[in-house]
Scaffold this motif. Structure first.
Motif, PDB file in Angstrom:
ATOM      1  N   GLU A   1      51.060  29.672  33.327  1.00 41.46           N
ATOM      2  CA  GLU A   1      52.089  29.816  34.365  1.00 41.46           C
ATOM      3  C   GLU A   1      52.019  31.184  35.045  1.00 41.46           C
ATOM      4  OE1 GLU A   1      53.933  27.478  35.679  1.00 41.46           O
ATOM      5  OE2 GLU A   1      52.918  26.096  34.309  1.00 41.46           O
ATOM      6  N   ARG A   2      51.536  32.200  34.333  1.00 40.41           N
ATOM      7  CA  ARG A   2      51.467  33.524  34.925  1.00 40.41           C
ATOM      8  C   ARG A   2      50.369  33.630  35.983  1.00 40.41           C
ATOM      9  NH1 ARG A   2      47.348  35.748  34.681  1.00 40.41           N
ATOM     10  NH2 ARG A   2      48.270  37.445  35.863  1.00 40.41           N
ATOM     11  N   LEU A   3      49.536  32.597  36.132  1.00 40.57           N
ATOM     12  CA  LEU A   3      48.564  32.589  37.220  1.00 40.57           C
ATOM     13  C   LEU A   3      49.252  32.706  38.579  1.00 40.57           C
ATOM     14  CD1 LEU A   3      46.114  29.781  35.983  1.00 40.57           C
ATOM     15  CD2 LEU A   3      45.649  32.245  36.083  1.00 40.57           C
ATOM     16  N   ALA A   4      50.513  32.280  38.630  1.00 42.52           N
ATOM     17  CA  ALA A   4      51.278  32.406  39.876  1.00 42.52           C
ATOM     18  C   ALA A   4      51.418  33.874  40.287  1.00 42.52           C
ATOM     19  CB  ALA A   4      52.661  31.778  39.705  1.00 42.52           C
ATOM     20  N   GLU A   5      51.445  34.789  39.327  1.00 44.50           N
ATOM     21  CA  GLU A   5      51.502  36.215  39.647  1.00 44.50           C
ATOM     22  C   GLU A   5      50.225  36.663  40.352  1.00 44.50           C
ATOM     23  OE1 GLU A   5      52.363  38.480  36.127  1.00 44.50           O
ATOM     24  OE2 GLU A   5      53.782  36.959  35.396  1.00 44.50           O
ATOM     25  N   ASP A   6      49.095  36.147  39.883  1.00 39.94           N
ATOM     26  CA  ASP A   6      47.821  36.480  40.533  1.00 39.94           C
ATOM     27  C   ASP A   6      47.804  35.976  41.969  1.00 39.94           C
ATOM     28  OD1 ASP A   6      47.134  37.432  38.049  1.00 39.94           O
ATOM     29  OD2 ASP A   6      45.941  35.673  37.512  1.00 39.94           O
ATOM     30  N   HIS A   7      48.346  34.788  42.180  1.00 38.36           N
ATOM     31  CA  HIS A   7      48.393  34.231  43.536  1.00 38.36           C
ATOM     32  C   HIS A   7      49.298  35.075  44.435  1.00 38.36           C
ATOM     33  CE1 HIS A   7      47.490  30.045  41.548  1.00 38.36           C
ATOM     34  NE2 HIS A   7      46.505  30.925  41.399  1.00 38.36           N
ATOM     35  N   ALA A   8      50.417  35.530  43.886  1.00 40.04           N
ATOM     36  CA  ALA A   8      51.325  36.378  44.664  1.00 40.04           C
ATOM     37  C   ALA A   8      50.653  37.701  45.010  1.00 40.04           C
ATOM     38  CB  ALA A   8      52.614  36.619  43.884  1.00 40.04           C
ATOM     39  N   ASN A   9      49.931  38.276  44.064  1.00 42.28           N
ATOM     40  CA  ASN A   9      49.214  39.522  44.332  1.00 42.28           C
ATOM     41  C   ASN A   9      48.121  39.323  45.375  1.00 42.28           C
ATOM     42  OD1 ASN A   9      50.663  41.249  42.644  1.00 42.28           O
ATOM     43  ND2 ASN A   9      49.384  40.810  40.864  1.00 42.28           N
ATOM     44  N   ALA A  10      47.460  38.163  45.338  1.00 41.25           N
ATOM     45  CA  ALA A  10      46.427  37.867  46.336  1.00 41.25           C
ATOM     46  C   ALA A  10      47.050  37.772  47.725  1.00 41.25           C
ATOM     47  CB  ALA A  10      45.701  36.575  45.980  1.00 41.25           C
ATOM     48  N   ARG A  11      48.201  37.128  47.823  1.00 43.60           N
ATOM     49  CA  ARG A  11      48.874  37.023  49.126  1.00 43.60           C
ATOM     50  C   ARG A  11      49.311  38.390  49.628  1.00 43.60           C
ATOM     51  NH1 ARG A  11      51.122  32.469  46.498  1.00 43.60           N
ATOM     52  NH2 ARG A  11      53.057  33.613  46.044  1.00 43.60           N
ATOM     53  N   ALA A  12      49.787  39.225  48.713  1.00 43.09           N
ATOM     54  CA  ALA A  12      50.199  40.579  49.109  1.00 43.09           C
ATOM     55  C   ALA A  12      49.006  41.387  49.592  1.00 43.09           C
ATOM     56  CB  ALA A  12      50.878  41.283  47.932  1.00 43.09           C
ATOM     57  N   LEU A  13      47.869  41.234  48.919  1.00 43.26           N
ATOM     58  CA  LEU A  13      46.665  41.949  49.337  1.00 43.26           C
ATOM     59  C   LEU A  13      46.211  41.479  50.711  1.00 43.26           C
ATOM     60  CD1 LEU A  13      44.306  43.851  48.836  1.00 43.26           C
ATOM     61  CD2 LEU A  13      43.172  42.011  47.535  1.00 43.26           C
ATOM     62  N   ALA A  14      46.205  40.162  50.906  1.00 41.49           N
ATOM     63  CA  ALA A  14      45.786  39.620  52.203  1.00 41.49           C
ATOM     64  C   ALA A  14      46.732  40.077  53.309  1.00 41.49           C
ATOM     65  CB  ALA A  14      45.748  38.096  52.133  1.00 41.49           C
ATOM     66  N   ARG A  15      48.006  40.092  53.021  1.00 39.29           N
ATOM     67  CA  ARG A  15      49.000  40.516  54.017  1.00 39.29           C
ATOM     68  C   ARG A  15      48.780  41.974  54.398  1.00 39.29           C
ATOM     69  NH1 ARG A  15      52.812  38.483  51.539  1.00 39.29           N
ATOM     70  NH2 ARG A  15      53.470  40.266  50.297  1.00 39.29           N
ATOM     71  N   GLY A  16      48.567  42.833  53.397  1.00 43.40           N
ATOM     72  CA  GLY A  16      48.362  44.246  53.671  1.00 43.40           C
ATOM     73  C   GLY A  16      47.075  44.505  54.436  1.00 43.40           C
ATOM     74  N   LEU A  17      46.003  43.824  54.059  1.00 48.24           N
ATOM     75  CA  LEU A  17      44.722  44.019  54.745  1.00 48.24           C
ATOM     76  C   LEU A  17      44.780  43.511  56.179  1.00 48.24           C
ATOM     77  CD1 LEU A  17      42.266  42.926  51.889  1.00 48.24           C
ATOM     78  CD2 LEU A  17      42.624  45.262  52.733  1.00 48.24           C
ATOM     79  N   SER A  18      45.484  42.403  56.394  1.00 51.30           N
ATOM     80  CA  SER A  18      45.546  41.827  57.736  1.00 51.30           C
ATOM     81  C   SER A  18      46.313  42.720  58.710  1.00 51.30           C
ATOM     82  CB  SER A  18      46.195  40.438  57.685  1.00 51.30           C
ATOM     83  OG  SER A  18      47.561  40.532  57.314  1.00 51.30           O
ATOM     84  N   GLN A  19      47.098  43.649  58.186  1.00 50.98           N
ATOM     85  CA  GLN A  19      47.850  44.571  59.044  1.00 50.98           C
ATOM     86  C   GLN A  19      47.024  45.782  59.458  1.00 50.98           C
ATOM     87  OE1 GLN A  19      51.284  45.338  56.605  1.00 50.98           O
ATOM     88  NE2 GLN A  19      52.217  43.335  57.014  1.00 50.98           N
ATOM     89  N   ILE A  20      45.778  45.852  58.967  1.00 46.61           N
ATOM     90  CA  ILE A  20      44.862  46.923  59.357  1.00 46.61           C
ATOM     91  C   ILE A  20      44.018  46.413  60.513  1.00 46.61           C
ATOM     92  CG2 ILE A  20      43.012  48.461  58.594  1.00 46.61           C
ATOM     93  CD1 ILE A  20      44.040  48.056  55.713  1.00 46.61           C
ATOM     94  N   ALA A  21      44.110  47.051  61.647  1.00 50.12           N
ATOM     95  CA  ALA A  21      43.418  46.591  62.851  1.00 50.12           C
ATOM     96  C   ALA A  21      41.923  46.457  62.605  1.00 50.12           C
ATOM     97  CB  ALA A  21      43.671  47.560  64.009  1.00 50.12           C
ATOM     98  N   GLY A  22      41.372  45.296  62.965  1.00 45.74           N
ATOM     99  CA  GLY A  22      39.942  45.069  62.859  1.00 45.74           C
ATOM    100  C   GLY A  22      39.496  44.432  61.564  1.00 45.74           C
ATOM    101  N   VAL A  23      40.392  44.313  60.594  1.00 42.87           N
ATOM    102  CA  VAL A  23      40.031  43.688  59.316  1.00 42.87           C
ATOM    103  C   VAL A  23      40.353  42.196  59.399  1.00 42.87           C
ATOM    104  CG1 VAL A  23      40.436  43.601  56.829  1.00 42.87           C
ATOM    105  CG2 VAL A  23      40.411  45.807  58.019  1.00 42.87           C
ATOM    106  N   GLU A  24      39.342  41.372  59.189  1.00 43.84           N
ATOM    107  CA  GLU A  24      39.493  39.915  59.263  1.00 43.84           C
ATOM    108  C   GLU A  24      39.682  39.371  57.853  1.00 43.84           C
ATOM    109  OE1 GLU A  24      36.566  36.123  60.152  1.00 43.84           O
ATOM    110  OE2 GLU A  24      36.175  38.020  61.192  1.00 43.84           O
TER     111      GLU A  24
END
Length: 355
Positions: free
Chosen positions: A264-287
Motif C-alpha cells: 500500500e505504501r507504493l502510493a507514496e512513491d506515486h505521489a512523490n513521482a507526481r510531485a517531481l513531475a510537477r516541479g520539473l514541468s515548472q522549469i522552462a524548457g524541461v519536457e
C-alpha cells in the motif's frame, strides 16, 4: 565491448538521492529482522516453509494454481518463454519490452525464439495492432505461440495497461491458439494506482510474476505463477538454469514482509513521482511525461542542457539518475522522501539557470 562501469568522478559526492531505479532499495531494519527469524529448509526438496508460504500466497494473490520462487524477474521471463515456446517460435511483444531490451538476448540464445516487435504509444500496443500482426499458420511462417505484455511498461514511462485492453488481448490470443505471459515486475504499482486487484489484473493470463526487489524493497527474488502443470515445467527450467536456492526461506521472508508492509505504501512513491513531475514541468524548457506510477521521464534539452550533462552534474551533487531511451528516467521508491524530491527539483532549476 562488454559493459564496464564509468570511472568514478573524484568531485562526486556520496549518493544522497538515489533515483536510478527502484532496484536500489535496501531492506528496512524490520525486513532484516524478519529475515533473521525465517524458518528455512531445503527448497529443492520442497520443505522450506517460508518459500512454500510465499508461493502459496502468490498463487492466491494472482489467482493461479501454483507459483515458484525465482532469484530474479529476468529468470521468471526466460523460464516462462522456455516453457511456452519451442525453438523457431515467434513471440509478440512491444518493441520496448524488457524481454527485448534488457535481458541480453536470452530468449534467442537459450530458446531460439524470435520476438516480433509491436509498436504503440507509451510502451503498449493495442489489441488492434496485435490482431494485425497475426499471420496464417502455414509452413512458411514461424509458429506464433506467445503474447507478452509488461505491466507497468518501463520504457513507456511506467504506464499502466488498461484492464479492457488486457482482457481483449487474452481473447485474441485464445482465439488464435497463442499463450499469454505478463511480465509483472511492477504489477503491484499498477494495482495500487488503479485499485484493481492483482487477481483481476492477471485474470486469463497463462503466466504472470511479480518482483520483490523493486518497489517492494526486498533484496532478491520474483515469484512466477500459472497452472500446476506450467509451474512443474518451470521447475525443470529452473533446474537447468541454476537449480534450487536451498535455504531460500531467508530471502522469502523478506518477500513475505514486503507483501505485508510495502504494497500500500507504493502510493507514496506515486505521489512523490507526481510531485517531481510537477516541479520539473515548472522549469522552462524541461519536457516531462506525466507519470502514472513511480517512473518520471523527462528531457531538459529545451532548457539548454543535455540529459547526459544534467545527469553528470547532478552526480557531483550526490544525485543518481540514468538515461533511458533518449530521456532521463527518475524512479521513486521507499528510500526516496518528499524532501529529496523537493531538493532534486531545486538542483535541476539551479543547473538550468547556470546552463
Amino acid at each position: 565491448m562488454l559493459y564496464t562501469p564509468p570511472p568514478r568522478d573524484p568531485k562526486a559526492q556520496a549518493i544522497r538521492i538515489n533515483l536510478l531505479s527502484d532496484t536500489q532499495t535496501r531492506p528496512t531494519p524490520a525486513m532484516r529482522e524478519a529475515m533473521t527469524r525465517a524458518e528455512v529448509g531445503d527448497e529443492q526438496l520442497g520443505d522450506d516453509p517460508s518459500v512454500n508460504a510465499l508461493c502459496e500466497r502468490i498463487a492466491d494473490l494472482l489467482g493461479k494454481e501454483a507459483a515458484v520462487f525465482m532469484p530474479s524477474g529476468t529468470m521468471c521471463n526466460v523460464a516462462s518463454t522456455l516453457v511456452h515456446c519451442r525453438p523457431g517460435d515467434e513471440i509478440l511483444a512491444h518493441e520496448t519490452a524488457h524481454i527485448i531490451s534488457r535481458e541480453g538476448g536470452a530468449h534467442a540464445a537459450l530458446g531460439g525464439f524470435q520476438i516480433t516487435r509491436l509498436s504503440g504509444a507509451d510502451g503498449k500496443f493495442t489489441p488492434q495492432t496485435l490482431r494485425k500482426a497475426l499471420h496464417p499458420r502455414d509452413r512458411y511462417q514461424p509458429p506464433q505461440t506467445l503474447v507478452s505484455v509488461e505491466q507497468t511498461a518501463n520504457i513507456g514511462g511506467g504506464t499502466i495497461w488498461s484492464k479492457s485492453d488486457l482482457d481483449e488481448i487474452v481473447d485474441i490470443a485464445r482465439d488464435n491458439g497463442l499463450a499469454t505471459h505478463m511480465d509483472g515486475a511492477r504489477l503491484l504499482n499498477a494495482t495500487v494506482a488503479t485499485r484493481i486487484s492483482a487477481r483481476k489484473m492477471a485474470d486469463g493470463w497463462d503466466s504472470v510474476w511479480i518482483d520483490f526487489s523493486k518497489g517492494l524493497g526486498a533484496p532478491i527474488g520474483g515469484a512466477l505463477a500459472g497452472s500446476a502443470a506450467f509451474i512443474d515445467e518451470v521447475w525443470r527450467w529452473k533446474q537447468r538454469l541454476g537449480g534450487a536456492m536451498r535455504q531460500a526461506g531467508i530471502a522469502a521472508a523478506a518477500c513475505l514482509y514486503a507483501l505485508d508492509h510495502h504494497v500500500e505504501r507504493l502510493a507514496e512513491d506515486h505521489a512523490n513521482a507526481r510531485a517531481l513531475a510537477r516541479g520539473l514541468s515548472q522549469i522552462a524548457g524541461v519536457e516531462v511525461q506525466e507519470p502514472e506510477t513511480n517512473l518520471v521521464f523527462f528531457k531538459p534539452d529545451g532548457a539548454g542542457i543535455t540529459g547526459e550533462k544534467l545527469i553528470a552534474t547532478l552526480r557531483t551533487r550526490g544525485v543518481l539518475l540514468a538515461m533511458m531511451d533518449g530521456r532521463i528516467r527518475a524512479c521513486t521508491h521507499l528510500d526516496v522522501t518528499a524532501a529529496m524530491i523537493e531538493e532534486m527539483v531545486g538542483l535541476v532549476r539551479e543547473m538550468v539557470r547556470a546552463a
